[in-house]
Scaffold this motif. Structure first.
Motif, mmCIF file in Angstrom:
data_model
loop_
_atom_site.group_PDB
_atom_site.id
_atom_site.type_symbol
_atom_site.label_atom_id
_atom_site.label_comp_id
_atom_site.label_asym_id
_atom_site.label_seq_id
_atom_site.Cartn_x
_atom_site.Cartn_y
_atom_site.Cartn_z
ATOM 1 N N ASP A 353 -23.063 -27.274 -32.371
ATOM 2 C CA ASP A 353 -22.287 -27.649 -31.191
ATOM 3 C C ASP A 353 -20.832 -27.225 -31.307
ATOM 4 O O ASP A 353 -20.291 -27.019 -32.394
ATOM 5 N N ILE A 354 -20.204 -27.079 -30.134
ATOM 6 C CA ILE A 354 -18.763 -26.884 -30.011
ATOM 7 C C ILE A 354 -18.194 -28.156 -29.400
ATOM 8 O O ILE A 354 -18.775 -28.727 -28.475
ATOM 9 N N LEU A 373 -25.275 -24.988 -28.761
ATOM 10 C CA LEU A 373 -25.617 -23.574 -28.614
ATOM 11 C C LEU A 373 -26.357 -23.105 -29.863
ATOM 12 O O LEU A 373 -25.832 -22.363 -30.677
ATOM 13 N N GLY A 374 -27.574 -23.547 -30.040
ATOM 14 C CA GLY A 374 -28.335 -23.174 -31.235
ATOM 15 C C GLY A 374 -28.131 -24.173 -32.351
ATOM 16 O O GLY A 374 -27.995 -25.375 -32.129
ATOM 17 N N GLY A 375 -28.128 -23.678 -33.592
ATOM 18 C CA GLY A 375 -27.962 -24.551 -34.737
ATOM 19 C C GLY A 375 -29.246 -24.752 -35.518
ATOM 20 O O GLY A 375 -30.285 -24.132 -35.229
ATOM 21 N N SER A 376 -29.178 -25.647 -36.528
ATOM 22 C CA SER A 376 -30.290 -25.841 -37.468
ATOM 23 C C SER A 376 -31.110 -27.101 -37.233
ATOM 24 O O SER A 376 -32.009 -27.400 -38.010
ATOM 25 N N VAL A 405 -30.871 -17.959 -28.564
ATOM 26 C CA VAL A 405 -29.682 -17.883 -29.397
ATOM 27 C C VAL A 405 -30.047 -18.259 -30.829
ATOM 28 O O VAL A 405 -30.490 -19.382 -31.092
ATOM 29 N N GLN A 406 -29.881 -17.319 -31.745
ATOM 30 C CA GLN A 406 -30.112 -17.565 -33.164
ATOM 31 C C GLN A 406 -28.780 -17.919 -33.835
ATOM 32 O O GLN A 406 -27.722 -17.488 -33.405
ATOM 33 N N ARG A 419 -9.103 -21.590 -19.721
ATOM 34 C CA ARG A 419 -10.261 -21.924 -18.894
ATOM 35 C C ARG A 419 -11.580 -21.336 -19.386
ATOM 36 O O ARG A 419 -12.643 -21.748 -18.941
ATOM 37 N N ARG A 420 -11.531 -20.386 -20.319
ATOM 38 C CA ARG A 420 -12.751 -19.757 -20.826
ATOM 39 C C ARG A 420 -12.707 -19.723 -22.353
ATOM 40 O O ARG A 420 -11.719 -19.252 -22.935
ATOM 41 N N LEU A 421 -13.771 -20.205 -22.950
ATOM 42 C CA LEU A 421 -13.878 -20.205 -24.401
ATOM 43 C C LEU A 421 -15.001 -19.248 -24.796
ATOM 44 O O LEU A 421 -16.149 -19.434 -24.383
ATOM 45 N N TYR A 422 -14.670 -18.216 -25.555
ATOM 46 C CA TYR A 422 -15.672 -17.259 -26.024
ATOM 47 C C TYR A 422 -16.137 -17.658 -27.418
ATOM 48 O O TYR A 422 -15.354 -18.170 -28.228
ATOM 49 N N VAL A 423 -17.408 -17.391 -27.714
ATOM 50 C CA VAL A 423 -17.966 -17.795 -29.003
ATOM 51 C C VAL A 423 -18.961 -16.752 -29.489
ATOM 52 O O VAL A 423 -19.723 -16.175 -28.703
ATOM 53 N N THR A 424 -18.928 -16.469 -30.799
ATOM 54 C CA THR A 424 -19.951 -15.657 -31.440
ATOM 55 C C THR A 424 -20.661 -16.507 -32.494
ATOM 56 O O THR A 424 -20.218 -17.611 -32.824
ATOM 57 N N THR A 425 -21.743 -15.986 -33.060
ATOM 58 C CA THR A 425 -22.638 -16.840 -33.855
ATOM 59 C C THR A 425 -22.755 -16.461 -35.326
ATOM 60 O O THR A 425 -23.490 -17.124 -36.069
ATOM 61 N N SER A 426 -22.071 -15.426 -35.778
ATOM 62 C CA SER A 426 -22.141 -15.014 -37.176
ATOM 63 C C SER A 426 -20.960 -15.572 -37.953
ATOM 64 O O SER A 426 -19.810 -15.472 -37.512
ATOM 65 N N LEU A 427 -21.227 -16.142 -39.132
ATOM 66 C CA LEU A 427 -20.173 -16.693 -39.989
ATOM 67 C C LEU A 427 -19.698 -15.676 -41.026
ATOM 68 O O LEU A 427 -18.522 -15.346 -41.120
ATOM 69 N N TYR A 428 -20.624 -15.190 -41.815
ATOM 70 C CA TYR A 428 -20.346 -14.271 -42.917
ATOM 71 C C TYR A 428 -21.714 -13.800 -43.368
ATOM 72 O O TYR A 428 -22.632 -14.610 -43.529
#
Length: 494
Positions: A353-354, A373-376, A405-406, A419-428
């Motif tokens: 979550d965000i 938005l995904g998660g474990s 979404v993986q 007004r807009r928050l962008y997010v990606t899903t890779s940490l490292y």
């Protein structure tokens, strides 16, 4: 307003100017460049740059810088419109910064036209020309690892910030042997040659990661991740017990470049990653996200003139079955603050979550928005939640435009107007492979969250998706986002 300032340097005069105005005119080399600048740097972001990683995947291709069209009026909306491959394999591009930003606002000779791309594992630093053609960046210079090794005794560069002096400062995580070493490399802002260390001899911290400076209080504060050779191939909890990960903030005298104080956050503050001062240059406080115990600490200047820290947010771990450990932390991996210093955002990469917090009461942040938005801990996944202090049921998978979404939400970037928050899903890449193997197989995504800036609230934009699983050379892992005109995690005001 910044947009009417004649002869100004890059960026904006104040954070609030950045929220309400397009960037000032910066000298360009041609009428075409003028047109591009006007088209790309309007009140709303039109394109973003972000590194895409192939290290720890089965694809033997170099990492690359992607240019993504985020203009809803464009026929290329949500598409990667350009890719700049690096000349080497397995760099692990990670974060990026600028050659000049709002810290150089009073210097009309400066232009924001070079993107600095440190490589976390190879220790190379790439300098990318984004000024000649913002839609098609080109490689300008490559700083070889040997320059960091021999001139600075440092390796594994991470965060890059431009300085008011015109120089570029990059934090490091290690020494050339892979041990922890939190020092700082200085680059010349014109030639991009390595000048040497920012810190005085013998002053390097045991570990390094992120940093932020606040010159009006003569201070810089840095954080700690861990020893590169401990985290390089994945996460082992035994390395935490062995002391290979950090839990401290380091306070530096901005003028003398000496480390003057260390704040030990204890186990609750283990692995403090992203650090953010409030954007107001007079502010003497800020927040840091601590990954392992999923806490946020507020740091502040005391009446005595030294610095202290207090925990202000705690995300409860969840008791689980079917996971690597009996308890799963949220794993706070990125945080940012809106330019008006009103809202704090962070991502829980494992819980998925965000969260949005109202921080007008700095000591008592209040959650006002949340989106999964995904998660474990998804309902149809292998992990069963046995005890949860927050949720009554496990979240459902997030399907966006037919794509599951993986991974979990990770890197964040907020539009200048908030007004807009962008997010990606890779940490490292190594941790992606360990915790989310399907993310590596299918590629990461970029999503957009609509933000209620009045009362607070987060809602996924169902019409926005950039799928890095569909890249020409195969699924890629996209990471940190940058706007050509600067943003709330790149620009610092003096």
């Amino acid at each position: 307003m910044a947009s009417t300032c004649s002869g100004c340097g890059p960026g904006y005069k104040t954070p609030l100017d950045a929220m309400k105005a397009p960037p000032p005119y910066e000298r360009m080399s041609s009428s075409l460049a003028n047109w591009l600048y006007s088209a790309l740097f309007g009140p709303r972001e039109k394109i973003v740059y972000l590194p895409c990683i192939y290290r720890n995947t089965d694809i033997q291709k170099p990492d690359y810088l992607a240019t993504v069209d985020v203009n809803p009026q464009s026929p290329n909306f949500c598409k990667v419109i350009h890719r700049l491959p690096m000349p080497n394999l397995k760099d692990e591009l990670h974060h990026s910064g600028w050659n000049a930003c709002s810290s150089c606002y009073d210097d009309p000779s400066k232009r924001r036209n070079r993107l600095i791309l440190p490589s976390l594992m190879s220790s190379r630093i790439y300098v990318v020309d984004v000024g000649t053609d913002p839609l098609a960046p080109r490689l300008h210079k490559m700083v070889e690892p040997i320059d960091l090794f021999w001139k600075c005794g440092l390796a594994n560069p991470h965060t890059s910030h431009c300085l008011g002096s015109g120089q570029i400062m990059i934090s490091t995580m290690g020494d050339p042997s892979g041990n922890g070493k939190g020092g700082f490399v200085l680059l010349d802002g014109e030639t991009f040659e390595v000048i040497g260390n920012w810190e005085q001899p013998g002053e390097a911290a045991p570990f390094g990661y992120d940093f932020w400076y606040q010159p009006r209080h003569n201070v810089m504060i840095s954080t700690e991740w861990g020893a590169p050779k401990a985290l390089g191939h994945g996460f082992d909890p035994a390395d935490v017990k062995a002391g290979h990960y950090g839990q401290r903030l380091h306070v530096w005298d901005w003028t003398t470049h000496k480390r003057i104080q260390t704040l030990d956050l204890g186990e609750e503050g283990a692995i403090p990653l992203e650090i953010r001062f409030l954007h107001d240059p007079d502010a003497a406080e800020g927040f840091v996200g601590c990954a392992l115990q999923s806490t946020v600490f507020r740091f502040y200047k005391t009446r005595k003139g030294d610095w202290a820290a207090e925990k202000v947010i705690q995300i409860p771990s969840k008791k689980v079955k079917g996971w690597a450990l009996p308890e799963m932390p949220g794993l706070i991996t990125d945080i940012l603050i809106s330019l008006d210093d009103r809202f704090l955002y962070f991502s829980n990469w494992l819980h998925g979550d965000i969260r949005q917090y109202d921080i007008t009461d700095r000591k008592n942040p209040r959650m006002v928005g949340q989106v999964f938005l995904g998660g474990s801990i998804l309902k149809d996944g292998p992990v069963k939640v046995l005890q949860d202090k927050e949720l009554n049921s496990q979240p459902t998978p997030r399907i966006l435009k037919g794509k599951r979404v993986q991974g979990g939400p990770q890197m964040l970037q907020l539009s200048l107007d908030g007004r807009r928050l962008y997010v990606t899903t890779s940490l490292y890449s190594a941790w992606d492979k360990q915790f989310y193997p399907d993310l590596v197989k299918e590629g990461s995504v970029m999503m957009q969250i609509d933000v209620d800036t009045d009362k607070g609230g987060l809602k996924l934009n169902e019409n926005f998706l950039v799928d890095f699983g569909a890249e020409p050379h195969g699924p890629a892992l996209a990471h940190e986002l940058r706007y050509p005109g600067g943003d709330c995690t790149s620009d610092i005001w003096l």
